[in-house]
Design a protein around this motif. Structure first.
Motif, mmCIF file in Angstrom:
data_model
loop_
_atom_site.group_PDB
_atom_site.id
_atom_site.type_symbol
_atom_site.label_atom_id
_atom_site.label_comp_id
_atom_site.label_asym_id
_atom_site.label_seq_id
_atom_site.Cartn_x
_atom_site.Cartn_y
_atom_site.Cartn_z
ATOM 1 N N GLY A 66 0.828 -1.197 0.000
ATOM 2 C CA GLY A 66 0.000 0.000 0.000
ATOM 3 C C GLY A 66 0.862 1.246 0.000
ATOM 4 O O GLY A 66 2.056 1.198 0.320
ATOM 5 N N THR A 67 0.241 2.354 -0.352
ATOM 6 C CA THR A 67 0.946 3.640 -0.412
ATOM 7 C C THR A 67 0.384 4.566 0.645
ATOM 8 O O THR A 67 -0.804 4.908 0.624
ATOM 9 C CB THR A 67 0.809 4.280 -1.802
ATOM 10 N N LEU A 68 1.226 4.974 1.583
ATOM 11 C CA LEU A 68 0.850 5.911 2.634
ATOM 12 C C LEU A 68 1.797 7.096 2.593
ATOM 13 O O LEU A 68 3.026 6.913 2.560
ATOM 14 C CB LEU A 68 0.923 5.245 4.015
ATOM 15 N N LEU A 202 -4.808 7.202 11.196
ATOM 16 C CA LEU A 202 -5.042 6.888 9.795
ATOM 17 C C LEU A 202 -6.541 6.824 9.539
ATOM 18 O O LEU A 202 -7.276 6.159 10.278
ATOM 19 C CB LEU A 202 -4.402 5.555 9.415
ATOM 20 N N ASP A 203 -6.993 7.498 8.504
ATOM 21 C CA ASP A 203 -8.398 7.444 8.137
ATOM 22 C C ASP A 203 -8.722 6.063 7.560
ATOM 23 O O ASP A 203 -8.048 5.607 6.628
ATOM 24 C CB ASP A 203 -8.707 8.529 7.098
ATOM 25 N N ALA A 205 -11.072 4.843 5.613
ATOM 26 C CA ALA A 205 -11.411 4.786 4.194
ATOM 27 C C ALA A 205 -10.166 4.965 3.327
ATOM 28 O O ALA A 205 -9.965 4.243 2.339
ATOM 29 C CB ALA A 205 -12.455 5.855 3.861
ATOM 30 N N GLU A 206 -9.317 5.922 3.708
ATOM 31 C CA GLU A 206 -8.092 6.152 2.939
ATOM 32 C C GLU A 206 -7.137 4.968 3.073
ATOM 33 O O GLU A 206 -6.451 4.609 2.110
ATOM 34 C CB GLU A 206 -7.420 7.439 3.411
ATOM 35 N N LEU A 207 -7.098 4.359 4.267
ATOM 36 C CA LEU A 207 -6.221 3.206 4.473
ATOM 37 C C LEU A 207 -6.687 2.021 3.639
ATOM 38 O O LEU A 207 -5.866 1.318 3.024
ATOM 39 C CB LEU A 207 -6.209 2.841 5.961
ATOM 40 N N ALA A 209 -8.332 2.117 0.868
ATOM 41 C CA ALA A 209 -8.012 2.395 -0.533
ATOM 42 C C ALA A 209 -6.518 2.240 -0.791
ATOM 43 O O ALA A 209 -6.114 1.746 -1.856
ATOM 44 C CB ALA A 209 -8.472 3.807 -0.890
ATOM 45 N N ALA A 210 -5.682 2.637 0.183
ATOM 46 C CA ALA A 210 -4.232 2.558 0.002
ATOM 47 C C ALA A 210 -3.761 1.121 -0.163
ATOM 48 O O ALA A 210 -2.851 0.839 -0.944
ATOM 49 C CB ALA A 210 -3.527 3.210 1.184
ATOM 50 N N LYS A 212 -5.821 -1.368 -1.075
ATOM 51 C CA LYS A 212 -6.723 -2.016 -2.034
ATOM 52 C C LYS A 212 -7.516 -3.158 -1.384
ATOM 53 O O LYS A 212 -7.639 -4.257 -1.934
ATOM 54 C CB LYS A 212 -5.954 -2.523 -3.246
ATOM 55 N N LYS A 230 -13.479 16.478 13.931
ATOM 56 C CA LYS A 230 -14.208 16.592 12.672
ATOM 57 C C LYS A 230 -15.188 17.749 12.765
ATOM 58 O O LYS A 230 -16.285 17.613 13.293
ATOM 59 C CB LYS A 230 -14.940 15.285 12.350
#
Length: 426
Positions: A66-68, A202-203, A205-207, A209-210, A212, A230
């Motif tokens: 993954g890309t972080l 770490l969010d 949803a973003e994690l 996606a990172a 996959k 938030k």
């Protein structure tokens, strides 16, 4: 056998094929199938074997990429941790360009940790400092202030994959954690080894996606102290607009009060309760503004209610109303006290100029204890009154709206430390 150029090996204990994922600093490789810990520096010979290990619950597996933060990572190791009833998972990440880091999973919360380089080290926060401190310990790291949060003593319950040291089941690490507005600083000590890590949120949803992930990461099961605040998408606009409206309302209320053309139309007149009903008259010339009728009395541990009827210049009833005046006093364990109001007023807009009448025809009184009921009251009237109070109240309401986002942010900071084991008695 050396690690250079290796993409996979066979476990020297059970023969299972194992991918070689980490860099040259890898010391051991724990077989995912038989639990054998293999020496990655000496032909993967078996150092020890961990039997019947229970795999912890985590959506991540060895070899996932993954890309972080713009950096490509691969999961090379998994550690299960436990501290009392709390359990979590730490995944060691490897990047060929940026070295090693950690992806942590705890009750649906996900955090990212990287080691703090020694050149950036603040003062080391240890248990002796925490236990002897009279106020919450704090450290600075590159201008970021971290305040003590908690102490944990965690032990290893599961191992799988490659690691840059030789961990063992039941190895224990004491970690002192300190919290800033955006990150956590962990001072970890195991035996004679000491390391410091900076951890961030770490969010989910973003994690997902990172890395996959085919299934989305569910909501957290508990509140993590690193959860970010938030705010609403329009918080900044709401704060600025409400502040502008608050100032405008206050200025307008002052202007209205300053431009009022008040004039006494009825001097203070005493009315005897025994002589009711009584009628008083007063002239009105300003029909574009309000008339205010003021009443006053001197009850002592008693109350007085006076009923009235207001007639217009044609002698027609404009309205009927009543006002109460009361006053109480006493002494208790906290000292003397008073309550109540000996004055009252009402306002109305006159429909026409002319002479108005007030007919006082009803009254009620009641004595509480050791006091005196009033025998009379006074009445006076003014015209040209302008009501600016509602603008002041509106200004206060707009002011409250303006500070709501700030209040929510301050409340969020307070809640973040609600899970801390620090108490004021420490």
């Amino acid at each position: 056998m050396t690690r250079a150029g290796l993409a996979s090996i066979n476990c020297t204990s059970c023969g299972a094929g194992l991918n070689v994922l980490g860099g040259g600093r890898v010391v051991v490789h724990v077989c995912s199938y038989c639990g054998a810990e293999l020496d990655a520096q000496e032909d993967y010979k078996v150092l020890r074997k961990f039997d019947d290990l229970q795999r912890p619950d985590t959506p991540f597996r060895l070899g996932m990429e993954g890309t972080l933060f713009g950096i490509d990572w691969i999961i090379v190791g998994t550690i299960g941790m436990k501290d009392g009833p709390w359990r979590w998972v730490e995944h060691q990440l490897y990047s060929p360009t940026h070295g090693y880091a950690w992806l942590n999973v705890e009750e649906g919360n996900y955090t990212f940790s990287r080691r703090v380089r020694k050149v950036s080290h603040p003062s080391w926060m240890d248990s002796r400092w925490v236990e002897s401190a009279e106020s919450r310990p704090q450290v600075l790291l590159n201008g970021e202030r971290f305040r003590y949060y908690e102490t944990s003593d965690a032990r290893i319950t599961f191992l799988e994959g490659e690691f840059t040291w030789a961990p063992q089941i039941d190895d224990t690490t004491q970690t002192i954690s300190a919290l800033s507005d955006e990150a956590m600083l962990d001072f970890s000590q195991s035996g004679v080894e000491r390391e410091m890590y900076r951890t961030i949120w770490l969010d989910p949803a973003e994690l997902a996606a990172a890395f996959k992930l085919t299934d989305p990461l569910g909501p957290p099961l508990s509140r993590h102290p690193l959860m970010p605040f938030k705010g609403g998408t329009n918080d900044r606009f709401m704060t600025r607009a409400a502040a502008i409206f608050a100032v405008a309302c206050i200025v307008l209320s002052l202007f209205v009060a300053a431009t009022a053309n008040k004039r006494d139309v009825l001097g203070e007149t005493a009315i005897s309760l025994a002589a009711l009903p009584q009628t008083v008259e007063f002239p009105v010339t300003q029909t574009d503004r309000l008339v205010q009728i003021d009443l006053g009395a001197h009850p002592s541990n008693a109350w007085l209610w006076v009923g009235m009827e207001v007639l217009d210049p044609e002698g027609e009833t404009l309205f009927e109303s009543g006002r109460a005046m009361e006053f109480y006093s006493g002494r208790d364990s906290d000292g003397t006290w008073t309550e109540g109001n000996r004055t009252a007023n009402l306002r109305f807009r006159p429909p026409a100029a002319g002479t108005y009448q007030i007919i006082f025809d009803e009254k009620e009184t009641e004595l509480w204890i050791s006091g005196s009921e009033p025998t009379s009251f006074t009445v006076s009237a003014r015209e040209g009154v302008r009501s600016a109070g509602w603008l002041g109240v509106l200004g206060i309401l707009f002011g409250l709206v303006a500070v709501i986002p700030l209040g929510r942010r301050l409340w969020h900071r307070t809640v973040r430390f609600s899970g801390s084991d620090w108490t004021d008695e420490d």
